[in-house]
Design an enzyme around this catalytic site. Sequence first.
Site, PDB file in Angstrom:
ATOM      1  N   TYR A  79       0.878  -1.162   0.000  1.00 21.48           N
ATOM      2  CA  TYR A  79       0.000   0.000   0.000  1.00 21.48           C
ATOM      3  C   TYR A  79       0.918   1.215   0.000  1.00 21.48           C
ATOM      4  CZ  TYR A  79      -4.499   2.256   0.433  1.00 21.48           C
ATOM      5  OH  TYR A  79      -5.603   3.013   0.178  1.00 21.48           O
TER       6      TYR A  79
ATOM      7  N   LYS B  63     -20.046 -20.139 -11.865  1.00 21.43           N
ATOM      8  CA  LYS B  63     -19.097 -20.124 -12.976  1.00 21.43           C
ATOM      9  C   LYS B  63     -17.710 -19.702 -12.483  1.00 21.43           C
ATOM     10  CE  LYS B  63     -19.266 -20.506 -17.532  1.00 21.43           C
ATOM     11  NZ  LYS B  63     -20.204 -21.248 -18.373  1.00 21.43           N
TER      12      LYS B  63
END
Lengths: 383, 383
Positions: A37, A92
């Site tokens: 970060y 999926k």
Amino acid sequence: MRDFKKKVLEAHKKYKGKLEVISKVPLNTKQDMSFYYTPGVAEPCIKIAKNQDLAYQYTSKGHTIAVVTDGSAVLGLGNIGALAGLPVMEGKCVLFKKFGGVDAVPICINTQNVDEFVDCVKKMASSFGGINLEDISAPRCFEIEEKLIRNLDIPVFHDDQHGTAIVCLAGLINALKVVGKNKKNVKVVISGAGAAGIAISKLLLKYGFRNIILQDSRGLIYEGRGNLNEYKKKIAKVTNRKKIHGHLEDVIEGTDIFIGVSKPNILKKRMVKRMSKNPIIFAMSNPDPEIHPKDAKSAGAKIIATGRSDYPNQINNVLVFPGIFKGALEARFDHITDKMKISSAEALARLVKKPSANKIIPGVFEKGVSVAVANAVKNVFAQ
Amino acid sequence: MRDFKKKVLEAHKKYKGKLEVISKVPLNTKQDMSFYYTPGVAEPCIKIAKNQDLAYQYTSKGHTIAVVTDGSAVLGLGNIGALAGLPVMEGKCVLFKKFGGVDAVPICINTQNVDEFVDCVKKMASSFGGINLEDISAPRCFEIEEKLIRNLDIPVFHDDQHGTAIVCLAGLINALKVVGKNKKNVKVVISGAGAAGIAISKLLLKYGFRNIILQDSRGLIYEGRGNLNEYKKKIAKVTNRKKIHGHLEDVIEGTDIFIGVSKPNILKKRMVKRMSKNPIIFAMSNPDPEIHPKDAKSAGAKIIATGRSDYPNQINNVLVFPGIFKGALEARFDHITDKMKISSAEALARLVKKPSANKIIPGVFEKGVSVAVANAVKNVFAQ
């Protein structure tokens, strides 16, 4: 059945959906934080701003796809809307990960206007390495896919079309071996001219099949018929060359291969009996096939395939889509070509060492399927 | 520093980004497949089609947010474009998971037209439980957030505004305790009138601060000044009531609190010396603060906070955003209100048992931070 449905709902509730997004990097120290970060994260940003291609190196883009729907044709349920399609999209996504190692994110887009949909996908596509379109109604799905392919530099693949077509072709390659027939001479009848039916026709023609007849809900499709959308008109020019009018009954005589991507129980035993010797029947309507396998068999079918896991020869897209994207992402292809589709189908067929009436296609849990498909995709340009 | 940058890039390359999407459900048997994919998955779809609310029960919606940017104001790098912002968005996503248990998906949207952006987010929002806006330039960010809040029934939160404002307020609550001053009487000068500066002003006023003066790159903001966008005009009506013209130098005399969300080195030692007794300095420009902590200290600052982890009192949004969304998602709130923001800031302040000059805010890795913030959000309506 009621018990099955109840258990399914309980399981979905227990897990609260099927997906989780986790970190691949450690985040335990101040240094980790400064690496992944601020302030460290500025470095890959600067690199990518100068060269967008480096997103493949420094971000998840290269192994992450979006599974996108508008909810207009979800399973056999029809137009139930974007959000209601989410359980399928999540399903999926977990299959992409499980079978292909591909990270996949479900995106349900709340519009059924083709251009609005295309525009939204175009705008949000850049952080993904590919777009898998899912459960979008025909003929809208054709236009959407075409426009996205034209506008994006990442692979766009409508699984309901091409996944189905590839796995179907793979099964047919082995089925023909079993009955000793040749693709150039067989008569194929396809029931259903939606996403799957049209895509199967196109891929079979590309592969060398010559005699294909489609029917939709109004009957056989022939050049010049009324009530044909532009995609059916196009396919009518290269199928049913004798321009036979009528219905299934009128063409089933002497048919070698019946492919059903339509609705339950439309192929009758009496029709199977009129097919040519050693008939091949792919009855893929889900969950109830165009003819029950037992009926097909008793009427003389030699090879029967369905979409179901409780009968032999399950024609399941999961044999295809994880490997297709795995291969395309690994090779950084910007499009999925017909050559790749055919190469995948052939690779899938080759995985069955000794094809027989009850074994024309690998099982879903067989090892090595997605790697074989991925390699087939990747090797197209190496051939 | 060059070594640090190199290591950061190598780490990003090694992991190929920071995110992975995994399955929470088992997928090892045919039954698993029939439960979580076809045919079972039709059941939750049918339920959600009838009642959209059930998406919270049967899908990941209730614990998954989108971290959305247009790349117009990434870190201090400026307008580097959507895709170049992806490393930051991924970083944000892993922090959401690590600190708040919130699943987060990065979405980079390729347009910097406000209405196009809003439209795209609106269309793809339904499968998410919340939207975290990130690194969007001011004043566009205000309009975008307002429009999305008005149009969506899930929480929309621009972290650069409100995350910063909340953690800043938390630090100020404890800083005032340490120096024994009251929010009603202190004079606050805020350098920077972008996303963070405006949001901090608004939250402090809401909390009961009365005397706030902002400056932007052109100087002090006062009612009637030229070159003010509509958001600065609005804030000018409730700050700097004496309508002082000029620059920092002209208002620093007697200032109790300096808040910097602007750029490095604009607060000089000579200015700190002119502040009131026991000056409080939040110099949050990243990575280089408005004044170096050592200089501030030697000039007489009593309490110094920065955005950096290598000095005491790190004002870091990560103390806030994971808990904010954790709480809002768990309580199924459709908006993040000012009350929730203030309640979060107070909860964060309370975590420091004995505030002192070097300890006004919890550390990033302290336990219980996000739970405390989440509870503060959730308890707003219970109070």
